[in-house]
Design an enzyme around this catalytic site. Structure first.
Site, PDB file in Angstrom:
ATOM      1  N   CYS A 139       0.981  -1.532   0.252  1.00 23.83           N
ATOM      2  CA  CYS A 139       0.533  -0.298   0.097  1.00 23.83           C
ATOM      3  C   CYS A 139       1.034   1.425   0.274  1.00 23.83           C
ATOM      4  CB  CYS A 139      -1.275   0.005   1.039  1.00 23.83           C
ATOM      5  SG  CYS A 139      -2.558  -1.623   1.459  1.00 23.83           S
ATOM      6  N   ASN A 141     -10.068  -0.122  -0.369  1.00 23.01           N
ATOM      7  CA  ASN A 141      -9.145   0.262  -0.283  1.00 23.01           C
ATOM      8  C   ASN A 141      -8.001  -0.459  -1.816  1.00 23.01           C
ATOM      9  OD1 ASN A 141      -5.971  -0.289  -0.034  1.00 23.01           O
ATOM     10  ND2 ASN A 141      -5.902  -1.262   1.794  1.00 23.01           N
ATOM     11  N   HIS A 196      -3.695   7.686   2.691  1.00 24.88           N
ATOM     12  CA  HIS A 196      -3.775   5.998   2.129  1.00 24.88           C
ATOM     13  C   HIS A 196      -5.620   5.502   2.989  1.00 24.88           C
ATOM     14  CE1 HIS A 196      -3.886   2.056   1.062  1.00 24.88           C
ATOM     15  NE2 HIS A 196      -3.736   1.866   2.873  1.00 24.88           N
TER      16      HIS A 196
HETATM   17  O1  UT7 Z   1      -4.023  -1.039   3.807  1.00 23.90           O
HETATM   18  C1  UT7 Z   1      -3.858  -2.164   4.860  1.00 23.90           C
HETATM   19  C2  UT7 Z   1      -4.586  -2.989   4.757  1.00 23.90           C
HETATM   20  N1  UT7 Z   1      -4.991  -3.588   5.808  1.00 23.90           N
HETATM   21  C3  UT7 Z   1      -5.782  -2.691   6.556  1.00 23.90           C
HETATM   22  O2  UT7 Z   1      -6.482  -2.034   6.320  1.00 23.90           O
HETATM   23  C4  UT7 Z   1      -6.358  -3.477   8.353  1.00 23.90           C
HETATM   24  C5  UT7 Z   1      -7.085  -2.361   9.077  1.00 23.90           C
HETATM   25  N2  UT7 Z   1      -7.972  -3.172   9.722  1.00 23.90           N
HETATM   26  C6  UT7 Z   1      -9.469  -2.593   9.248  1.00 23.90           C
HETATM   27  O3  UT7 Z   1      -9.972  -1.937   8.708  1.00 23.90           O
HETATM   28  C7  UT7 Z   1      -9.998  -3.678  10.596  1.00 23.90           C
HETATM   29  O4  UT7 Z   1      -9.100  -4.432  11.609  1.00 23.90           O
HETATM   30  C8  UT7 Z   1     -10.784  -4.583   9.646  1.00 23.90           C
HETATM   31  C9  UT7 Z   1     -12.131  -3.990   9.084  1.00 23.90           C
HETATM   32  C10 UT7 Z   1     -10.119  -5.180   8.727  1.00 23.90           C
HETATM   33  C11 UT7 Z   1     -11.581  -5.492  11.044  1.00 23.90           C
HETATM   34  O5  UT7 Z   1     -12.333  -4.539  11.959  1.00 23.90           O
HETATM   35  P1  UT7 Z   1     -12.705  -4.578  13.416  1.00 23.90           P
HETATM   36  O6  UT7 Z   1     -13.756  -3.613  13.799  1.00 23.90           O
HETATM   37  O7  UT7 Z   1     -11.442  -5.050  13.918  1.00 23.90           O
HETATM   38  O8  UT7 Z   1     -13.236  -6.595  13.099  1.00 23.90           O
HETATM   39  P2  UT7 Z   1     -12.797  -7.283  13.831  1.00 23.90           P
HETATM   40  O9  UT7 Z   1     -11.628  -7.874  13.244  1.00 23.90           O
HETATM   41  O10 UT7 Z   1     -12.776  -7.522  15.263  1.00 23.90           O
HETATM   42  O11 UT7 Z   1     -14.142  -8.388  14.210  1.00 23.90           O
HETATM   43  C12 UT7 Z   1     -15.774  -8.047  14.320  1.00 23.90           C
HETATM   44  C13 UT7 Z   1     -16.267  -9.704  13.777  1.00 23.90           C
HETATM   45  C14 UT7 Z   1     -16.263 -10.799  14.200  1.00 23.90           C
HETATM   46  O12 UT7 Z   1     -17.070 -11.941  14.794  1.00 23.90           O
HETATM   47  P3  UT7 Z   1     -17.244 -12.261  16.203  1.00 23.90           P
HETATM   48  O13 UT7 Z   1     -16.004 -13.276  16.447  1.00 23.90           O
HETATM   49  O14 UT7 Z   1     -16.997 -10.773  17.088  1.00 23.90           O
HETATM   50  O15 UT7 Z   1     -18.249 -13.052  16.353  1.00 23.90           O
HETATM   51  C15 UT7 Z   1     -15.607 -11.163  12.468  1.00 23.90           C
HETATM   52  O16 UT7 Z   1     -15.768 -12.465  12.466  1.00 23.90           O
HETATM   53  O17 UT7 Z   1     -16.735  -9.153  12.401  1.00 23.90           O
HETATM   54  C16 UT7 Z   1     -16.443 -10.356  11.760  1.00 23.90           C
HETATM   55  N3  UT7 Z   1     -16.899 -10.334  10.387  1.00 23.90           N
HETATM   56  C17 UT7 Z   1     -17.473  -9.521   9.479  1.00 23.90           C
HETATM   57  N4  UT7 Z   1     -19.251  -9.976   9.777  1.00 23.90           N
HETATM   58  C18 UT7 Z   1     -19.344  -9.072   8.740  1.00 23.90           C
HETATM   59  C19 UT7 Z   1     -15.510  -9.922  10.009  1.00 23.90           C
HETATM   60  N5  UT7 Z   1     -15.417  -9.630   8.818  1.00 23.90           N
HETATM   61  C20 UT7 Z   1     -16.864  -9.625   8.203  1.00 23.90           C
HETATM   62  C21 UT7 Z   1     -17.509  -9.613   6.993  1.00 23.90           C
HETATM   63  N6  UT7 Z   1     -19.063  -9.501   7.841  1.00 23.90           N
HETATM   64  N7  UT7 Z   1     -17.218  -9.194   6.058  1.00 23.90           N
END
Ligand code: UT7
Length: 364
Positions: A111, A279, A249
């Protein structure tokens, strides 16, 4: 002392849109989850090669600077989803453009590829080694996506952008920059089966996997970008109140909000287009910079702050002093060939392959 003015800019966003609703047709997700956790509503899917997008963005940037391809003496191309690794993709763009006087280098820092390229190109001009540099950043990430992994597949999209840098004696362009890498966390974003460290004899070799620790990346991204931003402002002797626009970004709207809060700038001074494209990795900053200019968000003499992070975990920030000109000198009519498929039709073979693979490996 030479400086490196940004005299041209351009973007290529593929025409085919993949909405959150489209994703719900084959994935256990919702528009509500994606919107509230990331701010993303839709993203673009490329129907050509990566270099086709790079060529369109490059032609637009050259037209905006009113330069001929042969004027360029260096092409820096930030991407990891290259058409080819040998020859490198910068050389494919050089050939397609007819930029016969340009050395051609691929930069793989994910990125941060565009910001790394802007830093390197600017400093080569400042050192007197080059005079006219084309910096391209973009990604054809949908090609490498594991469509069975909802936590990563909803985040990304395809796009490309480019800028032209020209030597000048005026104190404009990237006047301060800092790049770095938190390699101890390089496990937090990994694409597997892409490189010589992976066994070609394994049955899995045909499937790219993603190791992705979203929360770890989120925390480190906000910290690294805000620290680097503070460092470049200090280096330039500029306070945050003097910054007219932040063009960071675009990975997640919540990351942008956290960054704004941490560096102490109102949200309305942060350019946001992540809702439209997701992204696009190294494509986000040059596309956002081009759209900032198209939307008259940058005025002559403005201070524009940029910051990025990505796999590696690479990071960086830069302070740009904009020059006098904020409009293109000429326009290019370059665009991608038309696409008669929907995003879901383009992706269907890939979605099927990955969902079948996931079902097979989970059974085993
Ligand atoms: O350019 C570099 C690239 N990297 C990034 O940009 C990553 C930066 N990180 C993020 O943007 C965030 O951490 C995410 C958007 C990836 C995730 O958001 P979060 O608020 O940290 O969610 P989480 O990983 O804590 O997941 C929460 C819940 C989980 O379920 P449980 O365990 O609470 O039951 C996941 O399984 O959301 C679930 N989940 C989804 N649900 C519906 C994960 N992905 C999805 C999805 N749809 N697409």
């Amino acid at each position: 002392m030479h400086y490196a003015q940004i005299t041209g800019w351009g973007k290529c966003v593929p025409p085919t849109i993949l909405t959150n609703k489209d994703l719900t047709t084959f994935m256990d997700t919702t528009d509500e989850w994606i919107t509230s956790r990331t701010g993303i509503k839709e993203r673009r899917i490329c129907h050509c090669n990566f270099s086709d997008m790079a060529l369109v963005a490059a032609k637009q940037a050259l037209a905006a600077a009113n330069l001929k391809p042969t004027d360029i003496d260096l092409i820096l191309l930030g991407a990891l989803t290259n058409d080819s690794y040998c020859p490198n993709t910068a050389s494919l763009v050089q050939d397609a453009l007819g930029a016969t006087n340009a050395a051609s280098i691929d930069i793989n820092s994910a990125c941060t590829g565009f910001l790394y390229g802007l830093h390197i190109g600017t400093n080569l001009i400042r050192a007197g080694a080059h005079k006219k540099v084309l910096v391209i950043g973009g990604e054809f990430i949908s090609h490498y996506m594991d469509w069975s992994r909802r936590e990563v597949a909803v985040l990304f999209g395809d796009a490309c952008g480019a800028v032209v840098l020209e030597a000048t004696e005026e104190a404009v362009g990237l006047i301060a920059s800092k790049i770095g890498c938190d390699a101890e966390a390089n496990h937090a974003i990994e694409i597997t089966n892409l490189g010589s460290a992976f066994s070609k004899t394994s049955e899995d070799f045909l499937y790219n996997g993603w190791n992705f620790e979203g929360q770890e990346v989120f925390k480190r991204a906000v910290k690294a970008m805000s620290q680097a931003a503070g460092d470049v402002l200090a280096e330039a002797g500029i306070t945050i109140d003097q910054v007219n626009l932040v063009v960071p970004h675009q990975a997640n709207k919540r990351i942008l909000d956290a960054l704004a809060k941490r560096i102490g700038i109102p949200e309305d001074k942060v350019f946001v287009n992540v809702h439209k494209y997701g992204n696009t990795s190294a494509g986000t900053i040059p596309v956002a910079l081009t759209e900032s200019l198209e939307e008259n968000r940058i005025k002559p003499g403005d201070y524009v702050l940029t910051a990025s992070f990505g796999a590696g975990l690479t990071w960086g920030a830069g302070l740009i002093r904009w020059g006098e000109r904020t409009t293109p000198l000429t326009q290019s009519d370059a665009k991608l060939p038309p696409c008669n498929k929907t995003a879901l039709e383009i992706l269907a073979p890939s979605i099927q392959r990955y969902t079948q693979y996931r079902a097979r490996t989970e059974q085993a």
